[in-house]
Motif scaffolding. Structure first.
Motif, PDB file in Angstrom:
ATOM      1  N   ALA A   6      -3.704  -2.897   2.901  1.00 36.01           N
ATOM      2  CA  ALA A   6      -2.488  -2.121   3.136  1.00 36.01           C
ATOM      3  C   ALA A   6      -2.688  -0.656   2.774  1.00 36.01           C
ATOM      4  O   ALA A   6      -2.192   0.242   3.464  1.00 36.01           O
ATOM      5  CB  ALA A   6      -1.330  -2.718   2.329  1.00 36.01           C
ATOM      6  N   GLU A  77       2.523  -8.718   0.314  1.00 36.23           N
ATOM      7  CA  GLU A  77       2.244  -9.470   1.545  1.00 36.23           C
ATOM      8  C   GLU A  77       3.466 -10.267   1.983  1.00 36.23           C
ATOM      9  O   GLU A  77       3.812 -10.287   3.177  1.00 36.23           O
ATOM     10  CB  GLU A  77       1.061 -10.404   1.330  1.00 36.23           C
ATOM     11  N   ARG A  79       6.578  -9.648   1.342  1.00 39.73           N
ATOM     12  CA  ARG A  79       7.597  -8.712   1.822  1.00 39.73           C
ATOM     13  C   ARG A  79       7.289  -8.277   3.250  1.00 39.73           C
ATOM     14  O   ARG A  79       8.188  -8.179   4.105  1.00 39.73           O
ATOM     15  CB  ARG A  79       7.675  -7.490   0.907  1.00 39.73           C
ATOM     16  N   GLU A  80       6.020  -8.011   3.528  1.00 39.16           N
ATOM     17  CA  GLU A  80       5.671  -7.463   4.837  1.00 39.16           C
ATOM     18  C   GLU A  80       5.634  -8.522   5.928  1.00 39.16           C
ATOM     19  O   GLU A  80       5.819  -8.201   7.105  1.00 39.16           O
ATOM     20  CB  GLU A  80       4.354  -6.693   4.729  1.00 39.16           C
ATOM     21  N   LEU A  83       9.123  -8.427   6.805  1.00 34.29           N
ATOM     22  CA  LEU A  83       9.420  -7.188   7.522  1.00 34.29           C
ATOM     23  C   LEU A  83       9.015  -7.306   8.992  1.00 34.29           C
ATOM     24  O   LEU A  83       9.760  -6.893   9.883  1.00 34.29           O
ATOM     25  CB  LEU A  83       8.693  -6.002   6.878  1.00 34.29           C
ATOM     26  N   GLU A  84       7.833  -7.862   9.254  1.00 36.41           N
ATOM     27  CA  GLU A  84       7.371  -8.015  10.632  1.00 36.41           C
ATOM     28  C   GLU A  84       8.318  -8.896  11.430  1.00 36.41           C
ATOM     29  O   GLU A  84       8.544  -8.656  12.627  1.00 36.41           O
ATOM     30  CB  GLU A  84       5.954  -8.596  10.655  1.00 36.41           C
ATOM     31  N   TYR A 131      11.798  -4.517   0.409  1.00 39.63           N
ATOM     32  CA  TYR A 131      10.837  -3.950  -0.539  1.00 39.63           C
ATOM     33  C   TYR A 131      11.411  -3.859  -1.955  1.00 39.63           C
ATOM     34  O   TYR A 131      10.780  -3.311  -2.855  1.00 39.63           O
ATOM     35  CB  TYR A 131      10.367  -2.582  -0.063  1.00 39.63           C
ATOM     36  N   LYS A 231       7.416   0.671   6.945  1.00 41.74           N
ATOM     37  CA  LYS A 231       6.401  -0.117   6.249  1.00 41.74           C
ATOM     38  C   LYS A 231       5.485   0.776   5.417  1.00 41.74           C
ATOM     39  O   LYS A 231       5.273   0.525   4.223  1.00 41.74           O
ATOM     40  CB  LYS A 231       5.568  -0.918   7.253  1.00 41.74           C
ATOM     41  N   ASN A 232       4.989   1.834   6.015  1.00 41.77           N
ATOM     42  CA  ASN A 232       4.045   2.688   5.292  1.00 41.77           C
ATOM     43  C   ASN A 232       4.725   3.563   4.247  1.00 41.77           C
ATOM     44  O   ASN A 232       4.143   3.847   3.192  1.00 41.77           O
ATOM     45  CB  ASN A 232       3.256   3.540   6.287  1.00 41.77           C
ATOM     46  N   ARG A 235       5.328   1.263   1.378  1.00 40.34           N
ATOM     47  CA  ARG A 235       4.021   0.976   0.783  1.00 40.34           C
ATOM     48  C   ARG A 235       3.627   2.099  -0.178  1.00 40.34           C
ATOM     49  O   ARG A 235       3.079   1.855  -1.248  1.00 40.34           O
ATOM     50  CB  ARG A 235       2.947   0.885   1.876  1.00 40.34           C
TER      51      ARG A 235
END
Length: 243
Positions: A6, A77, A79-80, A83-84, A131, A231-232, A235
């Protein structure tokens, strides 16, 4: 291992934003600026007021803050992955909305603007909660507004906003109080950046017989960009900063 992966993706995303914009984008922006200069100030005021009211309602509206609960105790992971799933669902919703309003021509094309804005904002509220951030905190809602600008602005504006995202913890400590923070926003700049960013493709959307295809594709793409930005940006906070 997931966090390392990530972080690599995060650094790549930052470099992409920090690189100078293409000549074509710069030329397009120059033309748009010249067109904006020709538009009467009263017209700008109408657009600015409309955007301000919509964004203000979203940022302070209880319909979003009361339905989002921060996710606690999950890995990055986990969380994402969630998110996806959200991104996929919102892309489909936005595409259906864009196809419907695009098929309706100019009048429904105008309706698309506030509807799409609402979909984008609702997604960002849910992303924040995934998040672990509490959107009932006005500072988190202001951060969401910065994410919106980061996704839908000119190259130069994106670089400026990215710096704020990187320095968010410091900025957060020095923010004005809850009652006055919305007064710090340059609403005219906000609406011009947003409108210029989506202008050409949205004009194509009102063309009869062609608008439905453009509307579906455009809205799908806009949510994809917003998903990558959210997302980024989160992050960056979870992993402890940027490059």
């Amino acid at each position: 291992m997931y966090e390392e992966k990530a972080n690599i993706e995060l650094q790549r995303w930052q470099r992409k934003i920090e690189k100078s914009g293409s000549l074509s984008k710069k030329y397009t922006k120059i033309i748009q600026n010249k067109v904006n200069e020709k538009i009467p100030e009263k017209v700008h005021e109408v657009f600015t007021t409309s955007v301000k009211n919509m964004v203000h309602a979203t940022l302070v509206g209880a319909e979003y803050t009361t339905t989002t609960i921060p996710v606690e105790g999950a890995t990055l992971e986990e969380r994402e992955v969630r998110l996806e799933q959200k991104v996929k669902a919102y892309k489909k919703t936005a595409a259906v909305e864009g196809a419907g309003t695009g098929a309706g021509g100019i009048l429904l094309g105008m309706v698309d603007f506030p509807l799409l804005l609402s979909i984008k904002m609702k997604f960002l509220f849910e992303a924040a909660s995934l998040y672990g951030y509490d959107v009932k905190d006005y500072r988190e809602r202001l951060y969401i507004l910065y994410l919106f600008q980061l996704a839908f602005s000119s190259d130069e504006k994106k670089k400026e906003v990215l710096k704020k995202i990187k320095d968010w913890e410091e900025i957060k400590r020095n923010l004005p109080d809850k009652e006055t923070y919305l007064q710090q926003i340059d609403w005219k700049e906000f609406q011009l950046e947003y409108r210029d960013h989506i202008d050409l493709i949205k004009l194509l959307q009102v063309i009869p017989g062609f608008g439905a295809i453009v509307g579906a594709f455009a809205n799908y793409h806009f949510l994809e960009v917003l998903g990558e930005t959210a997302k980024n940006s989160y992050r960056m906070r979870v992993l402890g900063g940027g490059s």
